[in-house]
Write a protein that holds these residues in place. Structure first.
Motif, PDB file in Angstrom:
ATOM      1  N   THR A  15       0.998  -1.068   0.347  1.00 39.83           N
ATOM      2  CA  THR A  15       0.113  -0.081  -0.070  1.00 39.83           C
ATOM      3  C   THR A  15       0.961   0.956  -0.017  1.00 39.83           C
ATOM      4  O   THR A  15      -0.026   1.989   0.095  1.00 39.83           O
ATOM      5  CB  THR A  15      -0.809   0.657   1.428  1.00 39.83           C
ATOM      6  N   GLN A  16       1.622   1.578   0.075  1.00 37.04           N
ATOM      7  CA  GLN A  16       2.766   2.603   0.456  1.00 37.04           C
ATOM      8  C   GLN A  16       4.304   2.163  -0.679  1.00 37.04           C
ATOM      9  O   GLN A  16       4.767   1.124  -0.552  1.00 37.04           O
ATOM     10  CB  GLN A  16       3.384   2.065   1.705  1.00 37.04           C
ATOM     11  N   SER A  19       8.356   0.750  -0.277  1.00 36.85           N
ATOM     12  CA  SER A  19       8.609  -0.192   0.662  1.00 36.85           C
ATOM     13  C   SER A  19       9.982  -1.156   0.448  1.00 36.85           C
ATOM     14  O   SER A  19       9.372  -1.588  -0.169  1.00 36.85           O
ATOM     15  CB  SER A  19       7.291  -1.111   1.389  1.00 36.85           C
ATOM     16  N   GLN A  46       3.882 -15.107   9.433  1.00 35.95           N
ATOM     17  CA  GLN A  46       4.505 -13.464  10.048  1.00 35.95           C
ATOM     18  C   GLN A  46       5.306 -13.413  10.973  1.00 35.95           C
ATOM     19  O   GLN A  46       5.109 -14.923  11.331  1.00 35.95           O
ATOM     20  CB  GLN A  46       2.830 -12.512  10.746  1.00 35.95           C
ATOM     21  N   ASP A  49       6.509  -7.711  13.753  1.00 38.08           N
ATOM     22  CA  ASP A  49       5.902  -6.377  13.049  1.00 38.08           C
ATOM     23  C   ASP A  49       6.188  -6.516  11.453  1.00 38.08           C
ATOM     24  O   ASP A  49       5.861  -5.749  10.631  1.00 38.08           O
ATOM     25  CB  ASP A  49       6.832  -4.828  13.445  1.00 38.08           C
ATOM     26  N   TYR A  50       6.896  -8.052  10.823  1.00 36.05           N
ATOM     27  CA  TYR A  50       7.076  -8.035   9.533  1.00 36.05           C
ATOM     28  C   TYR A  50       5.740  -9.521   8.856  1.00 36.05           C
ATOM     29  O   TYR A  50       6.002 -10.367   9.878  1.00 36.05           O
ATOM     30  CB  TYR A  50       7.828  -8.251  10.000  1.00 36.05           C
ATOM     31  N   ARG A  65       7.070  -4.933   6.153  1.00 37.93           N
ATOM     32  CA  ARG A  65       6.574  -4.622   7.124  1.00 37.93           C
ATOM     33  C   ARG A  65       4.915  -4.303   7.143  1.00 37.93           C
ATOM     34  O   ARG A  65       5.031  -4.111   6.171  1.00 37.93           O
ATOM     35  CB  ARG A  65       6.687  -2.950   7.378  1.00 37.93           C
ATOM     36  N   ALA A  66       4.290  -5.142   8.142  1.00 39.85           N
ATOM     37  CA  ALA A  66       2.799  -5.420   8.329  1.00 39.85           C
ATOM     38  C   ALA A  66       2.069  -4.270   7.620  1.00 39.85           C
ATOM     39  O   ALA A  66       0.981  -4.289   7.277  1.00 39.85           O
ATOM     40  CB  ALA A  66       2.068  -6.389  10.020  1.00 39.85           C
ATOM     41  N   THR A  67       2.451  -3.215   7.915  1.00 42.44           N
ATOM     42  CA  THR A  67       1.635  -1.700   8.257  1.00 42.44           C
ATOM     43  C   THR A  67       2.076  -1.106   6.477  1.00 42.44           C
ATOM     44  O   THR A  67       1.230  -0.040   6.582  1.00 42.44           O
ATOM     45  CB  THR A  67       2.122  -0.329   8.942  1.00 42.44           C
ATOM     46  N   GLN A  68       2.268  -2.074   5.774  1.00 41.41           N
ATOM     47  CA  GLN A  68       3.038  -1.509   4.579  1.00 41.41           C
ATOM     48  C   GLN A  68       2.446  -2.822   3.899  1.00 41.41           C
ATOM     49  O   GLN A  68       2.310  -1.722   2.371  1.00 41.41           O
ATOM     50  CB  GLN A  68       4.700  -1.421   4.524  1.00 41.41           C
ATOM     51  N   ARG A  70      -1.780  -4.799   2.724  1.00 42.10           N
ATOM     52  CA  ARG A  70      -2.882  -5.086   3.471  1.00 42.10           C
ATOM     53  C   ARG A  70      -3.351  -6.795   2.738  1.00 42.10           C
ATOM     54  O   ARG A  70      -3.387  -7.014   1.787  1.00 42.10           O
ATOM     55  CB  ARG A  70      -4.002  -4.357   2.882  1.00 42.10           C
ATOM     56  N   HIS A  71      -3.681  -7.161   3.852  1.00 42.27           N
ATOM     57  CA  HIS A  71      -4.032  -8.460   3.697  1.00 42.27           C
ATOM     58  C   HIS A  71      -5.155  -8.677   3.228  1.00 42.27           C
ATOM     59  O   HIS A  71      -6.360  -8.491   3.118  1.00 42.27           O
ATOM     60  CB  HIS A  71      -3.819  -9.396   4.801  1.00 42.27           C
TER      61      HIS A  71
END
Length: 284
Positions: A15-16, A19, A46, A49-50, A65-68, A70-71
């Motif tokens: 999403t970014q 990344s 997982q 945080d990755y 990174r999991a924040t970057q 979308r599952h």
């Protein structure tokens, strides 16, 4: 359009832009690749945080990174959720790569009966907007981001064409998705948008031989005539009329230069151009 074939049940959609795909699940680990928003990655697990992924486009495994990402489940039940996100991204400038990746992801699990003109019109619109950005001057940072999005789009089968107009390069989307809009269930407005995209004056190769340009313009005229206009908003009708006026004016000029065509056919084309121009609703 060629999409990455996959039997996966879930993926990670980046999403970014920018990344990092790292060799290990920590910030200090070496970077394997720089990802682009819209990359669809195989999800393998997982670690803190990755998420552990495999990038089929670059043929590299690693962690991001999991924040970057979308599952996203790739099941028919999850397809409407993907379409909802695609609707939002469709009109977000600068997010064309992400939108194209979402469209590719949606087409994998969606039932054939659920696939209609909406997803192809969105895909074509984002590809067209990406081509427009590529035809304008960019800052070095924006140019690098644009190049990454163009490479991503190409990996999903989105084809761009380049022409030189007045000493400047013009990049255009080849329109495959718009062509599909006309062959699946679609609203009149989706069809109108697709036809307007397929008949753009500025995306015609200026080096076409006269006989090929004549055939192309006749095809454009037929395509414009095929659009149902009864339920279209007035502004959309105006755009179609302006495009028809331009196409028929070109055909009148070309017919006048062909010795095998009569003066009546030239006059008929000219009348079509004038009638289309006169039909424009000036209040709109």
């Amino acid at each position: 359009m060629s999409m990455i074939a996959s039997a996966l049940l879930s993926i990670a959609i980046v999403t970014q832009d920018g990344s990092a795909l790292r060799a290990a699940p920590r910030d200090a680990a070496p970077t394997q690749a720089v990802l682009t928003a819209g990359d669809n990655l195989e999800l393998r697990g997982q670690r803190g945080d990755y998420v552990q992924v495999y990038d089929h486009r670059r043929e590299r495994a690693g962690y991001v990174r999991a924040t970057q990402v979308r599952h996203q489940a790739l099941t028919p039940e999850a397809a409407p959720e993907l379409l909802a996100v695609l609707r939002f991204v469709r009109d977000t400038p600068g997010q064309e790569g992400l939108g194209i990746g979402l469209a590719a992801a949606y087409l994998k699990p969606a039932a054939p009966s659920a696939i209609n003109g909406e997803v192809f019109e969105a895909l074509g619109s984002m590809a067209e907007r990406l081509a427009r950005r590529a035809s304008t001057t960019q800052t070095p940072k924006a140019a690098a981001n644009l190049a990454a999005q163009l490479e991503l789009a190409a990996s999903y089968g989105v084809k761009m064409l380049s022409f030189e107009h007045d000493g400047q390069m013009q990049m255009c989307y080849d329109g495959e998705a718009f062509g599909r809009v006309l062959n699946v269930p679609a609203t009149d407005e989706q069809k109108a948008l697709a036809v307007l995209a397929l008949t753009r004056h500025d995306c015609i190769n200026p080096d076409l031989p006269p006989h090929e340009r004549f055939m192309l313009d006749n095809w454009r005229a037929e395509l414009l005539d095929s659009v149902p206009t009864t339920h279209l908003p007035e502004v959309m009708k105006n755009r179609l009329r302006m495009r028809q006026a331009g196409v028929w004016a070109g055909l009148a000029y070309q017919r006048a230069r062909r010795p095998d065509l009569s003066a009546a056919s030239v006059q008929a084309a000219g009348s079509r151009a004038l009638n289309a121009l006169a039909a424009i609703n000036k209040a709109e």
